[in-house]
Structures are given as C-alpha cells and as structure tokens.
Design a protein around this motif. Structure first.
Motif, mmCIF file in Angstrom:
data_model
loop_
_atom_site.group_PDB
_atom_site.id
_atom_site.type_symbol
_atom_site.label_atom_id
_atom_site.label_comp_id
_atom_site.label_asym_id
_atom_site.label_seq_id
_atom_site.Cartn_x
_atom_site.Cartn_y
_atom_site.Cartn_z
ATOM 1 N N SER A 1 1.013 3.979 1.703
ATOM 2 C CA SER A 1 0.492 4.509 2.953
ATOM 3 C C SER A 1 1.574 5.255 3.727
ATOM 4 C CB SER A 1 -0.060 3.362 3.812
ATOM 5 O OG SER A 1 0.991 2.467 4.145
ATOM 6 N N SER B 1 -4.098 5.616 4.567
ATOM 7 C CA SER B 1 -3.972 4.206 4.212
ATOM 8 C C SER B 1 -5.285 3.687 3.638
ATOM 9 C CB SER B 1 -3.581 3.377 5.441
ATOM 10 O OG SER B 1 -4.603 3.449 6.418
ATOM 11 N N THR B 2 -5.265 2.440 3.166
ATOM 12 C CA THR B 2 -6.472 1.860 2.579
ATOM 13 C C THR B 2 -7.474 1.393 3.624
ATOM 14 O OG1 THR B 2 -5.349 -0.267 2.425
ATOM 15 C CG2 THR B 2 -5.372 1.121 0.448
ATOM 16 N N PRO C 1 0.821 -1.214 0.000
ATOM 17 C CA PRO C 1 0.000 0.000 0.000
ATOM 18 C C PRO C 1 0.854 1.264 0.000
ATOM 19 C CG PRO C 1 -0.041 -1.040 2.158
ATOM 20 C CD PRO C 1 0.717 -1.962 1.240
ATOM 21 N N PHE D 1 -0.067 9.588 -2.112
ATOM 22 C CA PHE D 1 -1.052 8.800 -1.366
ATOM 23 C C PHE D 1 -2.466 8.942 -1.944
ATOM 24 C CE2 PHE D 1 2.270 10.444 1.493
ATOM 25 C CZ PHE D 1 2.966 9.269 1.680
ATOM 26 N N GLU E 1 -5.916 7.141 -0.890
ATOM 27 C CA GLU E 1 -5.821 6.598 0.468
ATOM 28 C C GLU E 1 -6.745 7.402 1.391
ATOM 29 O OE1 GLU E 1 -4.183 3.807 1.092
ATOM 30 O OE2 GLU E 1 -3.476 3.770 -0.972
ATOM 31 N N THR E 2 -7.253 6.756 2.433
ATOM 32 C CA THR E 2 -8.179 7.378 3.381
ATOM 33 C C THR E 2 -7.408 7.983 4.551
ATOM 34 O OG1 THR E 2 -9.891 5.803 2.779
ATOM 35 C CG2 THR E 2 -10.171 6.957 4.875
ATOM 36 N N SER F 1 6.778 6.002 5.709
ATOM 37 C CA SER F 1 6.098 5.506 4.517
ATOM 38 C C SER F 1 7.052 4.613 3.733
ATOM 39 C CB SER F 1 5.644 6.662 3.626
ATOM 40 O OG SER F 1 5.177 6.172 2.385
#
Length: 167
Positions: free
Chosen positions: A21, A165-166, A19, A125, A128-129, A57
């Motif tokens: 992230s 991140s996801t 990811p 990113f 990504e949330t 990261s």
C-alpha cells in the motif's frame, strides 16, 4: 536427533501479509470540463492533472511523491454535483514507475473532488483499491459566474489524501 523447525506462526505471517500500500498527503489538482457545466444536466468530458505530496509506502520506500492524470466523463449540472462519472487514473511515481487504475469513479462538487474505487491493473500496487480526496480551492463566486455565463470549465483543488490499499 535434532530437528530445526521454521515458524509459520504469526511473526512469519505478518512479513508475508504486509499490504502493498501507499498513502500520500498533500498536493493539488486542476480539473477541466468540456463542454462547460451549465444549469442543464448533461454529459461532460473530464480531464485532471495533479501532484501528490509526501508519500509513504513500506514496500516501496523510494517513492516520495507522484504526479497523476485522470481522463473520463460523467454527467452533472450547476450548482452541483458538477460531474459524477468514471474514468482512468494514471499515476507516475517519483521512482519512475507507473500505476494504472482503469475504472475510477469521480465526483466533483462546489466543495470536494473525489476519485474512488478503482483497482490498480498495471504497475506497483497491483490489485490495490484507489482513493483520492481533495477540497476545491476555486472560489464559489468564480464558479457561480462561470455557471451563469458560458458554463463551468474547471476547478482547482488541494489534495488531502490519496491512498492505494486493500481497504
């Protein structure tokens, strides 16, 4: 006849699926409310600025820290929550790049400040949330006095974690 096969198995998949992230620990923020929050529930504008401490990261090892700015609005009242609403979060990373999350939920009360749920639309990113959680460091006595007088005009907080991140 000899043939060379490239593995598409788990080892190859792991390299591609890593990811994009980042997680940061530590930092601080200052949030301002305008108009000040009083005992009657109403809409207030929220602006916040802060610093992100140590960041990590896997895909962006040159990012060590960051600064951020939040701008939005919400409703709230004393004794809390002071604001529940939405706004835009912009993070400037230590390597000079910027991530933008145009739709983050905010909640601030006497003990915590959180930004949740927005997706990165620009910069590193992407998709990504975002999540940021912090603990209010402004004295509850000071907040109470402001609520009783002209309204609570802001809070300070320490940032526990910020993640893109996801999950």
């Amino acid at each position: 006849m000899s043939a060379t096969m490239l593995s598409a198995g788990p080892a190859g998949a792991r390299a591609d699926a890593e990811p994009d992230s980042i997680i940061c620990h530590g930092g601080d923020l200052r949030a301002a409310f305008s108009p000040g929050v009083g005992f009657t529930k109403r809409t207030t504008q929220v602006s916040a600025d802060g610093y992100l401490g140590v960041c990590n990261s896997p895909k962006h090892p040159k990012i060590a820290t960051g600064t951020f700015r939040f701008s939005g609005s919400g409703t709230g009242a004393c004794p809390g929550p002071f604001v529940v609403g939405y706004g835009k979060l912009t993070i400037t990373w230590s390597n000079g790049t910027t991530s933008v999350l145009p739709q983050m939920a905010i909640r601030a009360d006497a003990h915590t400040v959180s930004l949740d749920g927005g997706a990165v639309s620009e910069g590193p990113f992407r998709d990504e949330t975002g999540r940021l959680h912090g603990r209010v460091t402004t004295s509850t006595i000071d907040m109470g006095q402001q609520c009783l007088s002209s309204g609570l005009t802001g809070v300070a907080a320490s940032v526990d974690t910020m993640a893109l991140s996801t999950s």
